[in-house]
Motif scaffolding. Structure first.
Motif, PDB file in Angstrom:
ATOM      1  N   ALA A  67     -10.897  -2.921  -2.109  1.00 48.79           N
ATOM      2  CA  ALA A  67     -11.891  -3.517  -2.526  1.00 48.79           C
ATOM      3  C   ALA A  67     -12.416  -3.169  -3.845  1.00 48.79           C
ATOM      4  O   ALA A  67     -12.643  -3.919  -4.813  1.00 48.79           O
ATOM      5  CB  ALA A  67     -13.341  -3.470  -1.577  1.00 48.79           C
ATOM      6  N   LYS A  68     -12.202  -1.716  -4.242  1.00 44.80           N
ATOM      7  CA  LYS A  68     -12.502  -1.149  -5.505  1.00 44.80           C
ATOM      8  C   LYS A  68     -11.741  -1.443  -6.607  1.00 44.80           C
ATOM      9  O   LYS A  68     -11.960  -1.269  -7.781  1.00 44.80           O
ATOM     10  CB  LYS A  68     -12.796   0.389  -5.330  1.00 44.80           C
ATOM     11  N   THR A  69     -10.485  -2.053  -6.306  1.00 47.11           N
ATOM     12  CA  THR A  69      -9.352  -2.385  -7.326  1.00 47.11           C
ATOM     13  C   THR A  69      -9.609  -3.727  -7.895  1.00 47.11           C
ATOM     14  O   THR A  69      -8.856  -4.108  -8.361  1.00 47.11           O
ATOM     15  CB  THR A  69      -8.061  -2.181  -6.710  1.00 47.11           C
TER      16      THR A  69
ATOM     17  N   CYS B 245      -3.954  -7.415  -8.847  1.00 45.64           N
ATOM     18  CA  CYS B 245      -3.023  -7.410  -7.668  1.00 45.64           C
ATOM     19  C   CYS B 245      -3.691  -8.396  -6.485  1.00 45.64           C
ATOM     20  O   CYS B 245      -4.640  -8.337  -6.256  1.00 45.64           O
ATOM     21  CB  CYS B 245      -2.720  -6.117  -7.237  1.00 45.64           C
ATOM     22  N   ILE B 246      -2.579  -8.752  -5.962  1.00 54.02           N
ATOM     23  CA  ILE B 246      -2.814  -9.370  -4.319  1.00 54.02           C
ATOM     24  C   ILE B 246      -2.211  -8.555  -3.686  1.00 54.02           C
ATOM     25  O   ILE B 246      -0.641  -7.903  -3.739  1.00 54.02           O
ATOM     26  CB  ILE B 246      -2.055 -10.647  -4.370  1.00 54.02           C
ATOM     27  N   PHE B 247      -2.757  -7.918  -2.673  1.00 57.20           N
ATOM     28  CA  PHE B 247      -1.937  -6.559  -1.763  1.00 57.20           C
ATOM     29  C   PHE B 247      -1.192  -7.249  -0.772  1.00 57.20           C
ATOM     30  O   PHE B 247      -1.792  -8.180  -0.076  1.00 57.20           O
ATOM     31  CB  PHE B 247      -3.300  -5.864  -1.188  1.00 57.20           C
ATOM     32  N   LEU B 248      -0.161  -6.987  -0.277  1.00 56.41           N
ATOM     33  CA  LEU B 248       0.623  -7.354   0.844  1.00 56.41           C
ATOM     34  C   LEU B 248       0.977  -5.953   1.557  1.00 56.41           C
ATOM     35  O   LEU B 248       1.756  -5.287   1.189  1.00 56.41           O
ATOM     36  CB  LEU B 248       2.191  -8.028   0.390  1.00 56.41           C
ATOM     37  N   SER B 249       0.296  -5.890   2.812  1.00 56.32           N
ATOM     38  CA  SER B 249       0.468  -4.855   3.494  1.00 56.32           C
ATOM     39  C   SER B 249       0.128  -5.102   5.021  1.00 56.32           C
ATOM     40  O   SER B 249      -0.703  -5.835   5.287  1.00 56.32           O
ATOM     41  CB  SER B 249      -0.613  -3.789   2.857  1.00 56.32           C
TER      42      SER B 249
ATOM     43  N   ILE C  20       0.876  -1.250  -0.087  1.00 59.78           N
ATOM     44  CA  ILE C  20       0.011   0.025   0.082  1.00 59.78           C
ATOM     45  C   ILE C  20       0.774   1.217   0.016  1.00 59.78           C
ATOM     46  O   ILE C  20       0.517   2.247  -0.849  1.00 59.78           O
ATOM     47  CB  ILE C  20      -1.090   0.065   1.209  1.00 59.78           C
ATOM     48  N   ARG C  21       1.842   1.147   0.745  1.00 54.03           N
ATOM     49  CA  ARG C  21       2.803   2.248   1.059  1.00 54.03           C
ATOM     50  C   ARG C  21       4.076   2.298  -0.073  1.00 54.03           C
ATOM     51  O   ARG C  21       4.688   1.384  -0.132  1.00 54.03           O
ATOM     52  CB  ARG C  21       3.384   2.525   2.568  1.00 54.03           C
ATOM     53  N   LEU C  22       4.110   3.317  -0.975  1.00 51.83           N
ATOM     54  CA  LEU C  22       5.023   3.191  -2.037  1.00 51.83           C
ATOM     55  C   LEU C  22       5.752   4.593  -2.159  1.00 51.83           C
ATOM     56  O   LEU C  22       5.171   5.471  -1.448  1.00 51.83           O
ATOM     57  CB  LEU C  22       4.451   3.081  -3.402  1.00 51.83           C
ATOM     58  N   ARG C  23       6.649   4.521  -3.052  1.00 48.48           N
ATOM     59  CA  ARG C  23       7.630   5.802  -3.179  1.00 48.48           C
ATOM     60  C   ARG C  23       6.743   6.796  -4.001  1.00 48.48           C
ATOM     61  O   ARG C  23       6.043   6.052  -4.953  1.00 48.48           O
ATOM     62  CB  ARG C  23       8.874   5.741  -3.487  1.00 48.48           C
ATOM     63  N   GLY C  24       6.817   7.966  -3.720  1.00 47.77           N
ATOM     64  CA  GLY C  24       5.874   8.956  -4.774  1.00 47.77           C
ATOM     65  C   GLY C  24       4.619   9.356  -4.338  1.00 47.77           C
ATOM     66  O   GLY C  24       4.222   8.907  -3.068  1.00 47.77           O
ATOM     67  N   ALA C  25       3.866  10.114  -5.054  1.00 50.43           N
ATOM     68  CA  ALA C  25       2.601  10.761  -4.764  1.00 50.43           C
ATOM     69  C   ALA C  25       1.405   9.796  -4.387  1.00 50.43           C
ATOM     70  O   ALA C  25       0.812   9.753  -3.696  1.00 50.43           O
ATOM     71  CB  ALA C  25       2.164  11.916  -5.666  1.00 50.43           C
ATOM     72  N   ASN C  26       1.465   8.615  -5.330  1.00 54.06           N
ATOM     73  CA  ASN C  26       0.292   7.880  -5.202  1.00 54.06           C
ATOM     74  C   ASN C  26       0.880   6.439  -4.440  1.00 54.06           C
ATOM     75  O   ASN C  26       1.754   5.911  -4.552  1.00 54.06           O
ATOM     76  CB  ASN C  26      -0.057   7.426  -6.729  1.00 54.06           C
ATOM     77  N   ASP C  27      -0.352   5.997  -3.853  1.00 55.42           N
ATOM     78  CA  ASP C  27      -0.065   4.828  -3.096  1.00 55.42           C
ATOM     79  C   ASP C  27      -0.492   3.462  -3.842  1.00 55.42           C
ATOM     80  O   ASP C  27      -1.047   3.630  -4.879  1.00 55.42           O
ATOM     81  CB  ASP C  27      -0.640   4.663  -1.513  1.00 55.42           C
TER      82      ASP C  27
ATOM     83  N   GLU D 271     -10.312  -0.076   8.072  1.00 56.05           N
ATOM     84  CA  GLU D 271     -11.339  -0.246   7.322  1.00 56.05           C
ATOM     85  C   GLU D 271     -11.375   0.629   5.899  1.00 56.05           C
ATOM     86  O   GLU D 271     -11.886   0.397   4.992  1.00 56.05           O
ATOM     87  CB  GLU D 271     -12.738   0.226   8.179  1.00 56.05           C
ATOM     88  N   HIS D 272     -10.783   2.017   6.335  1.00 50.67           N
ATOM     89  CA  HIS D 272     -10.906   2.901   5.181  1.00 50.67           C
ATOM     90  C   HIS D 272     -10.130   2.297   4.101  1.00 50.67           C
ATOM     91  O   HIS D 272     -10.459   2.298   2.776  1.00 50.67           O
ATOM     92  CB  HIS D 272     -10.380   4.205   5.611  1.00 50.67           C
ATOM     93  N   THR D 273      -8.678   1.778   4.162  1.00 48.89           N
ATOM     94  CA  THR D 273      -7.858   1.300   3.419  1.00 48.89           C
ATOM     95  C   THR D 273      -8.766   0.187   2.677  1.00 48.89           C
ATOM     96  O   THR D 273      -8.422  -0.307   1.438  1.00 48.89           O
ATOM     97  CB  THR D 273      -6.513   0.883   3.960  1.00 48.89           C
TER      98      THR D 273
END
Length: 133
Positions: free
Chosen positions: A102-104, A86-90, A63-70, A95-97
């Motif tokens: 879920a929208k992706t 994607c499979i997220f590893l985070s 979820i946390r990446l370099r740059g402006a977008n996550d 809840e918000h995250t």
């Protein structure tokens, strides 16, 4: 820890992770599982470039990446522009995250810290869903 290789053909996987040591650990685990890591990216631009050049079957996304977008925003672009899911590893699973994730149309979510077995299971569960639109 030795994990038995995947029974199915290897997956072509891209890792999107801003921590180089974590990315190397994920790569090692994927290799032990018999999958092919086609690239590692730490930012949105790197991820898009790797995906364009290598055409991975899926991305493992922090979820946390370099740059402006996550990672959630990067996952959305990968899907919209290149049809890479994607499979997220985070470690971030509030809840918000999770609503944003879920929208992706994620193939899975593995919370850090994770085990090789958890990653293996997530990949096995994702495999039959790779070609869903």
């Amino acid at each position: 820890m030795t994990v038995s290789p995947a029974v199915n053909p290897p997956l072509k996987v891209m890792i999107v992770e801003d921590d180089a040591l974590v990315a190397m650990g994920v790569q090692l685990t994927l290799n032990e599982l018999g999958h092919e890591v086609v690239g590692i990216a730490a930012s949105e631009m790197e991820a898009l470039a790797v995906a364009q050049a290598e055409r991975p079957q899926l991305a493992l996304m922090d979820i946390r990446l370099r740059g402006a977008n996550d990672g959630v925003q990067v996952a959305q672009r990968l899907w919209q522009e290149l049809r890479v899911r994607c499979i997220f590893l985070s470690a971030y699973a509030d809840e918000h995250t999770m609503e944003r994730v879920a929208k992706t149309r994620p193939l899975g979510f593995v919370q850090k810290p994770y085990s090789a077995q958890q990653l293996k299971t997530a990949l096995e569960q994702a495999r039959p869903r790779l070609n869903e639109d």
